[in-house]
Scaffold this motif. Sequence first.
Motif, mmCIF file in Angstrom:
data_model
loop_
_atom_site.group_PDB
_atom_site.id
_atom_site.type_symbol
_atom_site.label_atom_id
_atom_site.label_comp_id
_atom_site.label_asym_id
_atom_site.label_seq_id
_atom_site.Cartn_x
_atom_site.Cartn_y
_atom_site.Cartn_z
ATOM 1 N N ARG A 187 13.482 6.034 8.210
ATOM 2 C CA ARG A 187 14.435 4.919 8.164
ATOM 3 C C ARG A 187 15.815 5.392 8.624
ATOM 4 N NH1 ARG A 187 12.710 3.255 3.251
ATOM 5 N NH2 ARG A 187 11.914 1.155 3.505
ATOM 6 N N THR A 188 16.199 6.543 8.144
ATOM 7 C CA THR A 188 17.512 7.097 8.482
ATOM 8 C C THR A 188 17.565 7.485 9.959
ATOM 9 O OG1 THR A 188 17.511 7.956 6.231
ATOM 10 C CG2 THR A 188 19.233 8.775 7.703
ATOM 11 N N LEU A 189 16.452 8.042 10.442
ATOM 12 C CA LEU A 189 16.369 8.415 11.853
ATOM 13 C C LEU A 189 16.572 7.202 12.760
ATOM 14 C CD1 LEU A 189 13.872 10.758 13.496
ATOM 15 C CD2 LEU A 189 13.452 8.350 13.910
ATOM 16 N N THR A 240 6.367 1.334 11.519
ATOM 17 C CA THR A 240 6.065 2.707 11.136
ATOM 18 C C THR A 240 6.237 2.832 9.630
ATOM 19 O OG1 THR A 240 6.592 5.028 11.583
ATOM 20 C CG2 THR A 240 8.441 3.498 11.538
ATOM 21 N N GLN A 241 6.202 4.039 9.108
ATOM 22 C CA GLN A 241 6.352 4.268 7.672
ATOM 23 C C GLN A 241 7.333 5.410 7.456
ATOM 24 O OE1 GLN A 241 2.890 2.707 9.135
ATOM 25 N NE2 GLN A 241 3.304 4.889 9.331
ATOM 26 N N ASP A 242 7.977 5.390 6.294
ATOM 27 C CA ASP A 242 8.833 6.521 5.914
ATOM 28 C C ASP A 242 8.178 7.215 4.723
ATOM 29 O OD1 ASP A 242 10.756 8.335 5.108
ATOM 30 O OD2 ASP A 242 12.432 6.968 5.475
ATOM 31 N N LEU A 243 7.596 8.390 5.007
ATOM 32 C CA LEU A 243 6.871 9.122 3.956
ATOM 33 C C LEU A 243 7.795 9.957 3.091
ATOM 34 C CD1 LEU A 243 4.631 8.306 5.898
ATOM 35 C CD2 LEU A 243 3.648 10.551 5.658
ATOM 36 N N ALA A 252 0.832 -1.196 0.000
ATOM 37 C CA ALA A 252 0.000 0.000 0.000
ATOM 38 C C ALA A 252 0.865 1.244 0.000
ATOM 39 C CB ALA A 252 -0.893 -0.002 1.233
ATOM 40 N N SER A 253 0.402 2.250 -0.726
ATOM 41 C CA SER A 253 1.039 3.557 -0.623
ATOM 42 C C SER A 253 0.342 4.257 0.530
ATOM 43 C CB SER A 253 0.849 4.335 -1.925
ATOM 44 O OG SER A 253 1.520 5.581 -1.832
ATOM 45 N N THR A 254 0.900 4.130 1.719
ATOM 46 C CA THR A 254 0.147 4.549 2.902
ATOM 47 C C THR A 254 1.010 5.199 3.977
ATOM 48 O OG1 THR A 254 -1.369 3.821 4.641
ATOM 49 C CG2 THR A 254 0.366 2.302 4.028
ATOM 50 N N GLN A 255 0.313 5.966 4.815
ATOM 51 C CA GLN A 255 0.937 6.559 5.993
ATOM 52 C C GLN A 255 0.700 5.711 7.237
ATOM 53 O OE1 GLN A 255 -0.967 10.616 4.509
ATOM 54 N NE2 GLN A 255 0.268 10.976 6.325
ATOM 55 N N VAL A 266 0.149 -5.852 5.465
ATOM 56 C CA VAL A 266 0.295 -4.639 4.660
ATOM 57 C C VAL A 266 1.753 -4.192 4.678
ATOM 58 C CG1 VAL A 266 -0.394 -2.214 4.393
ATOM 59 C CG2 VAL A 266 -2.086 -3.942 5.048
ATOM 60 N N ILE A 267 2.262 -3.913 3.498
ATOM 61 C CA ILE A 267 3.663 -3.535 3.341
ATOM 62 C C ILE A 267 3.736 -2.171 2.665
ATOM 63 C CG2 ILE A 267 5.868 -4.139 2.222
ATOM 64 C CD1 ILE A 267 4.845 -7.088 2.217
ATOM 65 N N SER A 268 4.552 -1.293 3.192
ATOM 66 C CA SER A 268 4.800 -0.021 2.511
ATOM 67 C C SER A 268 6.283 0.291 2.638
ATOM 68 C CB SER A 268 3.965 1.105 3.134
ATOM 69 O OG SER A 268 4.104 2.273 2.377
ATOM 70 N N ASP A 269 7.010 -0.270 1.726
ATOM 71 C CA ASP A 269 8.464 -0.177 1.794
ATOM 72 C C ASP A 269 8.897 1.245 1.416
ATOM 73 O OD1 ASP A 269 10.803 -1.337 2.379
ATOM 74 O OD2 ASP A 269 10.970 -2.541 0.541
ATOM 75 N N TYR A 270 8.416 1.688 0.278
ATOM 76 C CA TYR A 270 8.638 3.063 -0.173
ATOM 77 C C TYR A 270 7.283 3.620 -0.558
ATOM 78 C CZ TYR A 270 13.544 1.834 -0.520
ATOM 79 O OH TYR A 270 14.816 1.430 -0.237
ATOM 80 N N MET A 271 7.050 4.870 -0.235
ATOM 81 C CA MET A 271 5.781 5.467 -0.662
ATOM 82 C C MET A 271 6.030 6.904 -1.089
ATOM 83 S SD MET A 271 4.326 7.742 1.654
ATOM 84 C CE MET A 271 2.580 7.448 1.719
ATOM 85 N N GLY A 272 5.260 7.311 -2.101
ATOM 86 C CA GLY A 272 5.531 8.597 -2.738
ATOM 87 C C GLY A 272 4.666 9.734 -2.231
ATOM 88 N N GLY A 273 4.691 9.955 -0.909
ATOM 89 C CA GLY A 273 4.017 11.125 -0.353
ATOM 90 C C GLY A 273 2.604 10.847 0.115
#
Lengths: 225, 727, 328
Positions: free
Chosen positions: B454-456, B446-449, B191-194, B216-223
């Motif tokens: 991820r870096t944090l 969590t998610q990285d929007l 999912a493209s999700t927050q 549900v997986i959201s590895d990368y999401m575009g905003g």
Amino acid sequence: MQGKNKSPHNNSPNSLSRREFLKGVGTTAVAAAASQAEQLAAQIKEVSDEKVHGPEAVPVTLHVNGEKRKLVLEPRVTLLEAIREHLNLTGQKEVCDRGTCGACTVMVDGVPQYSCMKLAVDSQNEDITTVEGLSSNGQLNKVQQAFIECDSLMCGYCTPGFVVNLTALLDHNPKPSEADVREACSGNLCRCGTYPRIFDAALKAAGVKTKSRVQILSAKDIINA
Amino acid sequence: MPSWPTEPVYIGKSTQRVDGPEKVTGEARYSSDIHNEGWIYGMILRSQWPNAKIHSIDLSAARNVPGIKAAIKVRDDEFVAHYYGQELAAVAGTSKQACIDALLLIKVDATDIAFVVSEETAINPDSSRVFPDFPNIGEPKVRENGEVDKAFAQSAVTVEGLYATQIQMHHCLETHGNTAHQQGDNLTVWASTQGVFSVRDGLASNLELPQNKVRVISDYMGGGFGSKFGPGVEGVLVSRLTQKTGLPVKLMLPRYDEAKAVGNRPSSFQKIRMGADADGKIIAFELNSFGTSGFTSGPSTAGGGGRAGFPSPYLYNIPNTRVRQAGVAVNTGSSRAFRAPGHPQASFGMESIMDEMAARLNMDPLDFRLKNDTHDSLPAEIRRKEWKIAAESFGWKEKYNPPGSSKGTIKKGIGLAGGTWGGGGRGTQAECQINSDGSVELRCGTQDLGTGTRTLMAIIAAEIFGLKPGQITARLGDTLFPPSGGSGGSTTAASVSPAIYDICHNALKELGEVSGMEDPTGNQWFAACRKIGIQPLIVQGRWQEGLSSRGVGGVQMAEVEVDTETGFIKLNKVLCVQDCGLVVNKLATESQANGGVIMGVGYALYEERIMDSLSGVVLNPNFENYKLPGAQDMPEIEIILMEMPERGVIGIGEPVTIPTAAAIANAVANAIGARVPTLPITPDKVLAALGKVPNKPADSLAGNWGDFDQKLNWSQYSPTQEEGGGH
Amino acid sequence: MKPFQYATASSADGALELCGKNDQFLAGGTDILGEVKEFVSNPGRLVNIKNLPGTREIVETDTGWKLGANVTIAEIAAHEGLRRALPGLTQAAAKVGSPQIRNMGTLAGNLAQHSRCWYYRHRDVQCLKNGGARCYARESENKYHSIFSGNPCISPVVSNMAVILAALEASVNIRRGKQTFDIKMAEFYMVAWFNPYAHNSLKPADLILEVNIPVKTRSCVYLQVSEKSDFDWALVSCAAAGDLDGNALKNVRVALGAISPMVQEVEDANSFLEGKELDRRTASMAANIILEEAEPLEHNGYKVPMARALIRRALFKLAGINLERETS
């Protein structure tokens, strides 16, 4: 790294690009080298083919990142769809699908174009470069490296389009001004708001110094304020 | 009490994104890029009517299109489609072209119903209704403090204004959508999700599946910007399509659908009255406002959660205040949370009338703010310092001239505005796996929007373990990982950081025991890890009190040049001074601030969803006429981050976007000596405000709603206690 | 997009043969594919005409310039000879779309592009131009539409190139059936004034071959105002071309775009300017003549003062003066 008129990012000596081909046809000044004459004739035959294709799927040959890729596509399939959905090169994104955002930008014979507003069948005999074609053996190009260093990306969805576009800019204009960079980027949109840092990255990749526009004040400064 | 290291190596410094290489090479696979073996396309048919009774939907011709594997209806019964773009049916097929052809063949039997898409029209008693049993506009929520009427009577100066803000669209570059795959009992959704957990739970309840059968997986999401928390109708439909076909189905919305049904920022129509004493202290305030959050606004929410309210009075300390706010339903898609919900609207109205009052009092707007930004709260205390820091850095006193005093055709002006936001952390769990080769994997649901979560995570673990961020593998965006909340409200950094702190400290304790070393960090790390043995060390932890806080203040200043003959506005500069607690990653924090300002620039000058009252459609479901700020529109942006590490981690994604539009609006008014009272401030409005457009007098710019409170007899409503202003 | 066939023409004859009643030509594609994607246009076949011989050349002739139909906008913008000889042409080209659009889009495509009216381009609205019963823009959202509005379809000319080329008195060389003929740039959109279904004066299967500019060099300027700084349509565009004899205007032509279904040119204004000293009053009076018959709609009255300003500025710019930066 590159010849002047050739896309620098791939290696397809056998495919005479349409741009060069047309140059050959269009101006008598271009003296096609004797060794290329035969090739030129073959190309004329290919692009002059007035055969009607489709509407059902037809064979389409694309030259993407230096590789010849054969597909069978309906004429209404865009270059973007062919690259993303059929060749599984998903770096370039479908964002607006109307030639307004630049996320689908590819190099066509070294020149940035919107792959969403181009038919795949109309992109044969051209050298197509996607973001996947910019780094070789895991070695990032200068623009990619500078994007990481300057934090020029956030969600990253617009990033491949900007990277391809700015790589093309630096190929043609190795020492751009900030104004050049802004102009070159005016066909690419970013929603997270990374523009200032995209400008920084392009200039950094070109070896032009930029100043930081950010200060951090510590608690001490705040108390003294 | 836990505490952050006082002399950190990485925290507070600039760390490059750990996922930068994947993003610059195109290797990062977003939900739109998931192409599992045998995947097919999904597509949605939407209502082309702004309001219609849907009697039946005939899918038979669509099902016969070669390549079509499934065609489904959103509902089987008769129903009302309340807005242009509401979902009706969906198909799945082996090519995009097959789906396009199939959608064109779906026959919908529908009857038109009268509709209304304009807020100004919808508030009238004779307007057609969104829900037949309710007027479109509900009773206002009323808040009152002090003796308002008396205070107005005592005011030396009173000003009144009408201000309106537009519908802003999220327009995340990755549209809403998913790739879903049902395998046996298990449904997996990319999912493209927050919020991976909110999507999982939403799907489980909609599809009547146990939560443990949905991943549900959201590895990368575009905003996301607030628009991507739940599965949405599109998430439910793609899941039903994969359930029906057994094949992985990718269903990403096309851009034009993105403008219809997946959220927006509510509009606001604000009638404000303000009274001040002769010294410039505000003593009375009244706001009557309405706005729309789409068809779910108004007295019948029809299952939606739309609201068009906003904090008021915003920021400033006023003893006597009355606020009445209502939502009005129109036949459009619902709003969703949008970066600092309510606050940019609140800031625009409040800061506009603040400048009007300052001008009437012959005061510098900065001095007027300082005199009235006097709440007894930490954000206000910080903001009082920020006003001064900003003024000094910007050269406010040197640059400031009274409104309209700039000479020549192209006039310069400056403006300022403030904001506040809550944020803060909340329950998040995470786990850390340490292997015998010393490698570390962090896992958090969590998610990285694009904010750099991820870096944090990697920075904090590296800091505590004495390693480098690049040595840490941070995994997120998966419901198989320990749960975290949705990434909204600027809470992610403040939620995740303390949890990572906790797991790392727990891990150090266990590693110390396993290795027998007192301090297994840094140089000792690999030696210590070798003692772990075959079974890796897996350590859990959770969010801890004391490492994060909430409540920030920020101020911004803007400088513009306005061409008084063409109305064109050139934005020269924006200064953003933002309180941010402990900075984890300087690079990412600065990027967030840039991004917030730029989104505010769009809100100020370019962006607006246009509904057509004649046809009921969204007229600009594209980037051609829904105008996002581009490279050439960028001002110089200067960011000053007010670091207060002792407060712990505070998110800043939202506060940085709040004051931008109001500061720009005030700069334009300062330049030309006339105010454009509605956003976005476009050349046509500037020319009208200057009195240069024959059929559009300046006083018509706000619209035709100024007497709505009298017409609706709002004085009859008494206060209901609700949440109040933002300080 | 609905299904269509695709063919590549290698000659004008071939192109005409391939292009049947329901078919359309394809060059840069940035305009037509947008229409096809919205189902506004549903061609049976797209005929690629990019390879027609001789259509990719920019040639300086004995009397002026010849620009091939398939020259890209980027090629015009980057052409040094044109920049020196006809700077307004370079300015107009540089304001077309974005770099990617300019790399793809051709001169002929820019001239022949279809209406950008947001009703016409909408997949779920059938407006007058699309064969529907009413012009929605006239009654509703007309901020971007024509202020010369006394005709059926009020969607304005949006081509930048048409505006500067009209001021330069260029003509468009067209192949229709067996014949080849010229249309003056000024007349290129005339049919769109009367016929709501037309976007320009071309008939179906008319093929633009080249554009001829009858002067080798001329002072000329192109200005536009948009809502955004770049990559945005002009709200109003204005070109002026002419000579300055001392301070006197000679052979000046002014043309405007985005305010009428045709390029807005008024001969009376051009003759009024002839021999006049360039000052603010003269420039304003020319603007009055050009805009005299404007009938703005509910939301586009702002285009009148905006056009007025651009006319004044364009005339002064011919003399090298940036009027907006002058203090009055």
